[in-house]
Structures are given as C-alpha cells and as structure tokens.
Design an enzyme around this catalytic site. Sequence first.
Site, mmCIF file in Angstrom:
data_model
loop_
_atom_site.group_PDB
_atom_site.id
_atom_site.type_symbol
_atom_site.label_atom_id
_atom_site.label_comp_id
_atom_site.label_asym_id
_atom_site.label_seq_id
_atom_site.Cartn_x
_atom_site.Cartn_y
_atom_site.Cartn_z
ATOM 1 N N GLU A 75 18.202 15.770 28.689
ATOM 2 C CA GLU A 75 17.116 15.135 29.445
ATOM 3 C C GLU A 75 16.891 13.718 28.917
ATOM 4 O O GLU A 75 16.702 13.516 27.713
ATOM 5 C CB GLU A 75 15.831 15.951 29.305
ATOM 6 C CG GLU A 75 14.623 15.297 29.942
ATOM 7 C CD GLU A 75 13.325 15.699 29.271
ATOM 8 O OE1 GLU A 75 12.423 14.848 29.223
ATOM 9 O OE2 GLU A 75 13.235 16.841 28.770
ATOM 10 N N SER A 103 11.682 12.283 32.429
ATOM 11 C CA SER A 103 10.888 13.217 33.223
ATOM 12 C C SER A 103 10.016 12.386 34.148
ATOM 13 O O SER A 103 9.238 11.541 33.677
ATOM 14 C CB SER A 103 10.007 14.104 32.336
ATOM 15 O OG SER A 103 10.772 15.073 31.674
ATOM 16 N N ARG A 113 17.195 14.350 18.883
ATOM 17 C CA ARG A 113 15.742 14.495 18.704
ATOM 18 C C ARG A 113 15.293 13.645 17.524
ATOM 19 O O ARG A 113 15.817 13.787 16.430
ATOM 20 C CB ARG A 113 15.356 15.959 18.461
ATOM 21 C CG ARG A 113 15.408 16.814 19.704
ATOM 22 C CD ARG A 113 14.901 18.219 19.429
ATOM 23 N NE ARG A 113 14.951 19.033 20.614
ATOM 24 C CZ ARG A 113 13.979 19.146 21.505
ATOM 25 N NH1 ARG A 113 12.854 18.482 21.316
ATOM 26 N NH2 ARG A 113 14.111 19.901 22.577
ATOM 27 N N ARG A 170 18.974 8.924 23.990
ATOM 28 C CA ARG A 170 19.936 9.717 24.755
ATOM 29 C C ARG A 170 20.754 8.850 25.712
ATOM 30 O O ARG A 170 21.872 9.204 26.064
ATOM 31 C CB ARG A 170 19.211 10.849 25.482
ATOM 32 C CG ARG A 170 18.639 11.845 24.477
ATOM 33 C CD ARG A 170 17.963 13.022 25.122
ATOM 34 N NE ARG A 170 17.464 13.942 24.104
ATOM 35 C CZ ARG A 170 16.899 15.112 24.352
ATOM 36 N NH1 ARG A 170 16.758 15.510 25.614
ATOM 37 N NH2 ARG A 170 16.477 15.884 23.376
ATOM 38 N N ARG A 190 6.491 11.216 17.991
ATOM 39 C CA ARG A 190 6.217 12.623 18.293
ATOM 40 C C ARG A 190 6.567 13.486 17.079
ATOM 41 O O ARG A 190 7.722 13.593 16.689
ATOM 42 C CB ARG A 190 7.015 13.076 19.514
ATOM 43 C CG ARG A 190 6.674 12.264 20.774
ATOM 44 C CD ARG A 190 7.357 12.763 22.000
ATOM 45 N NE ARG A 190 7.093 11.891 23.127
ATOM 46 C CZ ARG A 190 7.537 12.102 24.366
ATOM 47 N NH1 ARG A 190 8.271 13.175 24.613
ATOM 48 N NH2 ARG A 190 7.260 11.250 25.336
#
Length: 423
Positions: free
Chosen positions: A349, A352, A277, A391, A262
């Site tokens: 997070e 999702s 990130r 994470r 990404r």
Amino acid sequence: MHDLRLLRDNLESLREGMRRRRQLDTLAPRIDRAEQLDAERRALIQQVEEKKAKRNAVSQEVARLKKQKESAVDLIRDMRALGDEIAGLESSLAEREQELDAILMQLPNIPLADVPDGGEESNRIVRAWGEPRGTEGVRPHWDIGEQLGILDLAAGAKVSGSGFVVLRRGGARLVRALMSFMLDLHTREQGYEEAWVPFLVTRETMTGTGQLPKFEDDAYRTDDDLFLIPTAEVPLTNLLRGEILEASALPRALTAYTPCFRREAGAAGKDTRGLIRLHQFDKVELVRFTTPESSAQELETLTEHAERVLQLLGLPYRVVLLAAGDTGFSSAKTYDLELWAPGVGKWLEVSSCSSFGDFQARRANIRYRPAPGEKPRFVHTLNGSALAFPRTIIAILEHYQRADGTVTIPDALRPYFGGDLLA
C-alpha cells in the site's frame, strides 16, 4: 463524530454500520449507554427549563411583593432552593454530556452502502495499471540500496533506534526529487493549493480529524501536550476548523509535503526490514472539502489524482476497495493504491484515498453555506496520500533495477533528480 439525531431517529443504522465493521459486539454496550445518556440528558434539560421557568415566576412574585412592601421571605427561600436544585441538575447534565461526547468520539464512521461487507479477505480489486515485473533475479530494495550506498539502515538505527533510516547521496536526492515532482503535479495540473504546515499540533487538532482519542497510544507526544503529526491530513484539514465556507468556494483542495511520525510502525515484527515500515517517513498529502452532493465524485477525482503520480512514474499498481471491516476509523469509504514490489514479491500500500462524509467536519466544525441566508451545513472531507515516499522508493529500486546493479530513474523524475541513473 456522529450526529446525536442518529441515536434518536436511526439507531439501527449505527448498529448495522458497526456490525459491518465487525465491531458491534465490542461497541454495543457503548451504543446502549449512549442511547441511555441521551435520554437522560434530554430529561434533565427539560427539568432545568421547568425549574428555571418556576424560578423566574417566583422572582417576579418577589418583586411584586417588595413593591407592595409585603414580606417575601418565604418566596426568597423557595427561590434559593430552586437555584440549588437547578445547579444540581446542571451538574448532572454536564456529567452526562461529557460521558456522551466521550462515547461518540470513540465510535467509528458508518461505511457507505457500496463498501463490501467483511474483513480484509473481502477487499475488492477494482482496476489495475501497468505490467508487474517478474520476481526472478530481482533483488530486494535493501540489498540494492546498500550496494549503491544510498540506503543506510544502520545509521538510522544508530541515531534514532529501529524503524528509522538515513538516505544518502542519490537516495537523499531522490526524496527531494519526489517531493518537488509530486507537489508540482498537484498544484500546476490538478489545482491544489500548496501549504507548508507545522509538524507539531495541538490535542484539539488531532481530535478534529479523528486521531484522538482512539489512536493516542500510537502518537508521539511532547511534555507540553503537542503531537507530532502522523500525516499532513491533520494540519491541512484543521486549517479550516471552525470556519463557514461559501458554496462557491467548494470544492477546496489543499496539498502539503510533511514528514510523518507513527509509533505503531512495525508492530509485532511485521514487515520491519528495509523501508516497508518506518516510524518516520515522508509523504505528500491531498485534502479536499466538498458538498455532500459531490462527495462520491470527489473521491473518484482524488483517487485519480493519486493514480496519476504512479502512472507518470511508470510503476504498476492496483486500486483496492476496502471492505467495511478493513476501513479506517474515520473513513466511510477507502481505496488503497498498492504498488508491486518485485524484489520482496508483494503488493505494498502506497496510498489510501478516503471519503469521511461529515464525520471529521462535525469534530472540527467545518461548515458551508449552501446559499446566502441559508443555514450552514457540514462539509464533506476527503484525503489521500499522493504519495508516501518509502514504498514509492521501494518500487523504483526494485522495478527499475538493472543487471549491473544500477537503477534507472523514471522519465518524469529526471528533471528533478538531475540525471537518469542511480549508480
């Protein structure tokens, strides 16, 4: 992608959905233009059909005159003129259809009724699990990872630039352990079919799940128009593109490990330190296909499957229902799973879990037949991360760190890791 009937029969529900997403002001001109294009499109279709019917009638009359050896020169001229008119109308029709499709591709999904209104501030915590560790005396993962020699941010930057990381020794072994642990759980206990999928996909594949055209600038693209996947959701969902499934085969559940790429990671300098990130990261993804009637329950099931990973790892987390203005482009409803990271003092997070309704299925043309002989309907698609590795690793390093600088390996990971301690 939205059903064209929405523009004709229930346009206000589309406007209301965009209002709830806080995007109506931006998207209203496109919606108005789509409504206009659809009206023009239908008018052109009618004109084409009328002209073709007239041409057919003239053609039959020409044939009759020729059979009777009478002159048909004037009618042949009229028939050719009708052909030119039809070609012009069909060209105008194609232009409008192309513009209409482009607009529909850019309109996000409509949030479900039980999704809260508002933006990020309106996200709602629906449940929590575990006891978050206090922050006092807990070191951030980048400190303890570098001390243990498992986290090498400098090497990642040297070979690839910022936003990349090298995990060494026990860190690399931890990634391998997480992959095997998660895939074994999902396949052996939760009924998912495992797949190993390509990491480069076509433009059509990216469009099928909604990454294109909206997020093209965030993707890594090759010169021959292939895209590095941002998530395994993309190839997994598209494995069934263009297919008609039997109702008895639903729900269908697929899982895969992949690296994910990404370009937008760390935008504007936000959360760029350590593993929070990254431009490239590892993840195990869950994808489900189901009927519209089972869609709501399937989202709960999918979310529970992702939660089970965290529970077995003993990592405190909370489940957050996203508000309409914070819900992703293709999603109709999303639960975020957030891990507590005591070293950085934040909820992060890690997954999702989303229901897309038939939004993706329309783009990828994935249907099912409710019963033999019945007309096919679009399936509902769902997906969720279970889990993203960076994470998860952050939470393990910060939640399980000990005073001597070592890190306890969660019980469920020990058979895969080959030990009980990172030291």
